[in-house]
Write a protein that holds these residues in place. Structure first.
Motif, PDB file in Angstrom:
ATOM      1  N   LYS B 152      53.205  47.394  35.134  1.00  0.00           N
ATOM      2  CA  LYS B 152      51.823  47.466  36.435  1.00  0.00           C
ATOM      3  C   LYS B 152      51.010  48.785  35.607  1.00  0.00           C
ATOM      4  CE  LYS B 152      53.908  44.190  38.326  1.00  0.00           C
ATOM      5  NZ  LYS B 152      52.705  42.814  38.504  1.00  0.00           N
ATOM      6  N   GLU B 249      46.680  45.375  36.162  1.00  0.00           N
ATOM      7  CA  GLU B 249      47.607  44.851  34.661  1.00  0.00           C
ATOM      8  C   GLU B 249      47.212  43.691  34.805  1.00  0.00           C
ATOM      9  OE1 GLU B 249      49.105  44.976  37.723  1.00  0.00           O
ATOM     10  OE2 GLU B 249      49.567  42.802  38.347  1.00  0.00           O
ATOM     11  N   ASN B 250      45.756  43.070  35.521  1.00  0.00           N
ATOM     12  CA  ASN B 250      45.499  41.798  34.755  1.00  0.00           C
ATOM     13  C   ASN B 250      44.430  41.862  34.197  1.00  0.00           C
ATOM     14  OD1 ASN B 250      47.344  40.197  35.574  1.00  0.00           O
ATOM     15  ND2 ASN B 250      46.775  39.083  37.366  1.00  0.00           N
ATOM     16  N   ASP B 251      43.694  42.432  34.953  1.00  0.00           N
ATOM     17  CA  ASP B 251      42.218  43.184  34.957  1.00  0.00           C
ATOM     18  C   ASP B 251      41.763  44.339  33.879  1.00  0.00           C
ATOM     19  OD1 ASP B 251      41.591  41.898  38.285  1.00  0.00           O
ATOM     20  OD2 ASP B 251      41.597  41.114  36.593  1.00  0.00           O
ATOM     21  N   GLY B 252      42.611  45.105  33.643  1.00  0.00           N
ATOM     22  CA  GLY B 252      42.278  46.215  32.414  1.00  0.00           C
ATOM     23  C   GLY B 252      41.552  47.081  32.712  1.00  0.00           C
ATOM     24  N   CYS B 253      41.358  47.071  34.393  1.00  0.00           N
ATOM     25  CA  CYS B 253      40.853  48.240  35.310  1.00  0.00           C
ATOM     26  C   CYS B 253      41.321  48.609  36.519  1.00  0.00           C
ATOM     27  CB  CYS B 253      39.480  48.450  35.480  1.00  0.00           C
ATOM     28  SG  CYS B 253      38.813  46.641  36.162  1.00  0.00           S
TER      29      CYS B 253
END
Lengths: 635, 260
Positions: B152, B249-253
């Protein structure tokens, strides 16, 4: 020195359009199917490819736009200033800068997300990351939407700028509004600029081209200038100021002597003096226009003084009237000549000149004595020349046409060269219809010959009186009619019978393809028939198309038909009027075509044109068997 | 060559084609049918996009129609009754309203003492250990499985240096390290890109807090100096808490909401 072409800039899409284009490209050109069960490296690769592909497309499209648009510093200062005047250099640069920033941002987004995708351990995570990456790139693009719209607007306007060659010899026309600059341009060149009585009809630069001494000159028409300080000038005037300042050209300052433009001579003189410093070392000519309304001599004292003042600053003053064309060519020649002289001077002064000059040498032979040696032409040549001059031209049809009024008025008489037996017939009019028939159908060139033949035959038949038993009888009118009817019907029957006899229906032929070994002969038939106990002779003869009954019928018909004129049995190629043939050759061709067609049909044992029987619908060799080479999935 | 406004000039001189206006009118009339044909015949993603656009337009149209249909007649206005409003004869003499408005610092101190915080996301989905860590095999025969890699988003401070690789148990990959968060101010409704100072509390456990793992619901401390907040005492506020509202971790921000 270059010819700038701003038409080659690619169309700039709007923000939303750009997003649509790139995203649909990604959807079409990258693989679309991936499953949860696939190896994680494959999943990662799949999504990374999409992110990279999208970034490449965005970058490509933005780069193309940034490179296509000209850089204001890199182009000729004339165009640089023109772009600044029209579109505001700062705004232009900012817009392009924004595109550049967007491009860099998109690159950075791609790098970040590709890095993150490497840690993606599930399909859902990779998919979300890809979605986030593409979404961010699209947001960046949406933000530069206004810049893209502005650049598209600029591009459309730029494409319509006149393409001015900054190195070619140029003539620049300037002056107050409405003095006659555009009409002058229309006179010298083929440019079709609008000329109207209100000021500022010309709102931008217009270019025309003209020739002088085998050299092409550009003539640039500018919008009118008002006498204002530079800061107060509007965009239209700034265009012409840009041209004045940046281009090396012969300047024609137009002066309206009559004041009908709305500005007096003093105002125009004031304008001249205020823009004088822009001329620098360009040759200047003062053109006094509208001399048809007011001549130069007729000016009042003060005006004349002002004009003289202006003249001192310029090379020449030429009175011109664009309506009456007086002086227009003089101005053009003067300006072009001055430019040409300048060019030659410059070339002479350049460093290359001595090398060129040294290369050729005009040799003048020294005279060895003082003897006079005039031109010597042989007498025969002189006589020939004199003869040619005296020789009158043949009068051609064209000359006659021109004499009598020209192409539309006079139409040449094509009949006067007809070759006829009697010249009086040349102008006769032929009738076209007679009794409801076309006269031309009945015209026969050999008619006289035919008449003679007919008379001969009839006389021959009359001598041969024996066979005309029927003719001797007296018929009543109805009987006569019935006789005609019977004869007609008989004729038809005979024709039909003949046709029937010649087709395969009644004379079946075995086509050659079924009879390659030539087994089907009449002898074989004869043998088979005799083995059956039948006399084969008649059958054989019938097959050989030489039947007895036919002969008899022919004889009988011949005797019966003797009463008819023998002329009805014409030779084959003879043209009967009413059949529709042009001449004998055409009829023979038609007969040959008919024969060829029937021959082919007979060989195939077809009864006629409409017989399209296929003996075997599915021949075995096409519908069965393996192939020695190749596949058999098509038959 | 055509120069300047040559199209307008041509129109001025020669006028329009004899059938120009008729053709224009007919073309525009046909547009409606073409639009409908495209909407019906398009397949796949294109069809979906067209349908979406049409739906938006339909909604917009309906709204404007409704707006126009609202009657301009006057209606009876009900006076707003305050909550907790009690008629005079039922008023109790004891209840008093608090006259003083407490300052923010005092409120914060009280909350800290109480140990309760009002956060935008009170409950979060618990994250299991095997989701959080990935097992790394090490050793000559790759049989040792004591190393873990965090999967994460993490935050490590600026002065962070790794332990020697032989001894580090928890690996925080540099690709998953974040230093900035997109923090939204709940009242101002605008988002700032602020630096993270540290991870205050991860609801999944103290181990994650010490590792600096940021999942949904984690309280982080951010540098708010660019917001220019000032305490009533006159001191500049430069650090505030915020709660993470997405799955980084899914959106990169990292998207967070400032806790005022």
């Amino acid at each position: 020195m270059a010819q700038y072409d701003f038409k080659k800039i690619t169309v700039v899409p709007t923000g939303n359009d750009l997003i649509d284009i790139v995203l649909s490209r990604t959807q079409r050109q990258t693989p679309t199917v991936i499953h949860k069960g696939n190896a994680i490296s494959r999943v990662r690769q799949f999504y990374m490819r999409k992110v990279k592909f999208t970034e490449t497309n965005f970058t490509d499209k933005l780069s193309k736009t940034i490179e296509d648009f000209p850089r204001v510093e890199d182009i000729h200062p004339f165009y640089g200033d023109l772009l600044h005047v029209l579109y505001n250099k700062d705004h232009y640069k900012l817009a392009l800068g924004q595109l550049n920033t967007a491009r860099n941002l998109i690159k950075r987004i791609r790098e970040d997300y590709v890095k993150l995708l490497k840690y993606g351990d599930s399909l859902y995570r990779c998919k979300s990351l890809k979605r986030a990456a593409l979404g961010r790139m699209c947001t960046v693009t949406k933000r530069i939407g206004p810049s893209l719209a502005y650049l598209e607007h600029v591009r459309q306007h730029m494409a319509r700028l006149p393409s001015i060659n900054t190195g070619a010899p140029t003539i620049l026309i300037c002056g107050c509004p409405n003095v006659g600059k555009s009409s002058f341009l229309n006179k010298i060149t083929r440019a079709d600029v609008e000329v109207q009585p209100y000021a500022f009809t010309t709102k931008s630069l217009f270019v025309g081209h003209t020739d002088y001494k085998y050299l092409r000159y550009q003539v640039i028409d500018t919008p009118g200038l008002l006498d204002r300080p530079l800061e107060d000038r509007n965009i239209i005037e700034m265009c012409s100021v840009t041209a004045l300042v940046n281009l090396h050209a012969a300047i024609l300052f137009f002066l309206d002597l009559s004041g009908s433009c709305g500005y007096s001579i003093s105002q125009q003189a004031a304008l001249f003096h205020s823009i004088k410093m822009m001329f620098r070392n360009n040759p200047v000519l003062i053109v006094c226009n509208k001399t048809d309304l007011q001549t130069l001599e007729g000016l009042s004292g003060e005006d004349l003084k002002l004009v003289m003042e202006m003249k001192s600053a310029a090379l020449k003053t030429i009175p011109v009237s664009t309506i009456t064309d007086e002086g227009v060519m003089a101005v053009k020649n003067a300006a072009c000549q001055r430019l040409l002289d300048q060019r030659s001077e410059r070339k002479m002064k350049s460093k290359k000149m001595p090398t060129v000059l040294n290369r050729f040498h005009v040799a003048m032979p020294k005279p060895r004595d003082q003897k006079e040696r005039p031109v010597c032409i042989p007498q025969a040549v002189l006589e020939a020349r004199a003869e040619e001059a005296a020789h009158e031209e043949r009068k051609t049809e064209k000359d006659i046409e021109n004499e009598n009024g020209g192409a539309g008025v006079y139409s040449a008489s094509l009949r006067k060269h007809y070759i006829l037996a009697d010249d009086d017939w040349k102008l006769d009019i032929l009738p076209e219809f007679l009794d409801g028939h076309n006269v031309y159908d009945f015209i026969d060139p050999d008619i006289l010959q035919r008449v003679e033949e007919l008379e001969r035959e009839e006389s021959a038949v009359e001598e041969d009186g024996g066979d005309f038993e029927i003719e001797d009888e007296d018929f009543t009118a109805e009987a006569e009619k019935d006789l005609q009817e019977i004869r007609k019907r008989k004729k038809l029957l005979i024709q039909k019978h003949r046709i029937k006899k010649s087709t395969a229906e009644s004379r079946p032929t075995v086509p050659r393809k079924f009879d390659k070994d030539r087994k089907f002969t009449t002898e074989r038939m004869g043998r088979q028939l005799s083995s059956l106990g039948i006399d084969p002779s008649r059958a054989i003869e019938r097959a050989r198309s030489r039947s007895v009954s036919r002969k008899k019928l022919r004889l009988r018909s011949r005797s019966m038909s003797r009463s008819r004129s023998v002329l009805s049995q014409r030779p084959l190629g003879e043209v009967v009027p009413g059949e529709g043939f042009k001449d004998s050759a055409q009829k023979m061709k038609a007969v040959t075509m008919a024969r060829n067609a029937t021959k082919k049909r007979n060989k195939d044992a077809r009864r006629g044109e409409a017989d399209r029987v296929i003996p075997t619908l599915r021949p075995k060799h096409l519908f069965s068997g393996k192939r020695s080479i190749g596949k058999t999935d098509r038959r | 060559m055509p120069q300047g406004d040559y199209i307008e000039l041509h129109r001025k001189r020669h006028g329009y084609r004899l059938d120009h206006f008729e053709r224009k009118r007919k073309k525009e009339a046909r547009e409606v049918h073409k639009h409908s044909e495209r909407a019906q015949k398009s397949l796949g993603i294109k069809g979906k996009m067209i349908a979406k656009k049409n739906y938006k337009e339909k909604v917009q149209m309906k709204r404007t129609l409704k707006m126009h249909e609202e009657s301009s007649s006057r209606r009876k206005v009900d006076d707003e009754v305050q909550e907790g409003a009690v008629p005079a004869y039922l008023l109790d003499r004891e209840t008093t309203t608090r006259a003083k408005i407490l300052s923010n610092t005092i409120k914060q101190k009280r909350k800290e003492k109480a140990g309760k915080w009002e956060v935008p996301l009170p409950k979060v989905r618990p994250v299991a250990e095997d989701e959080m860590f990935k097992v790394l095999r090490s050793g000559k025969r790759k049989t040792k499985q004591w190393k873990r890699m965090v999967t994460k988003a993490t935050f490590v401070g600026p002065g962070f240096t790794r332990k020697p690789p032989k001894y580090e148990r928890f690996i925080r990959p540099s690709g998953l390290r974040f230093t900035k968060a997109h923090v939204t101010h709940p009242e101002l409704k605008c988002t700032f890109n602020l630096e993270i100072i540290g991870v205050k509390k991860n609801p999944n456990g103290p181990m994650y807090t010490s590792l600096g793992v940021m999942t949904k619901g984690t309280i982080i401390e951010v540098n708010v100096s660019e917001l220019g907040l000032v305490t009533p005492g006159g001191k500049v506020v430069w650090g505030k808490y915020a709660q993470v509202t997405n799955n980084p971790e899914n959106d990169g921000c990292i998207n967070a909401v400032l806790l005022v």
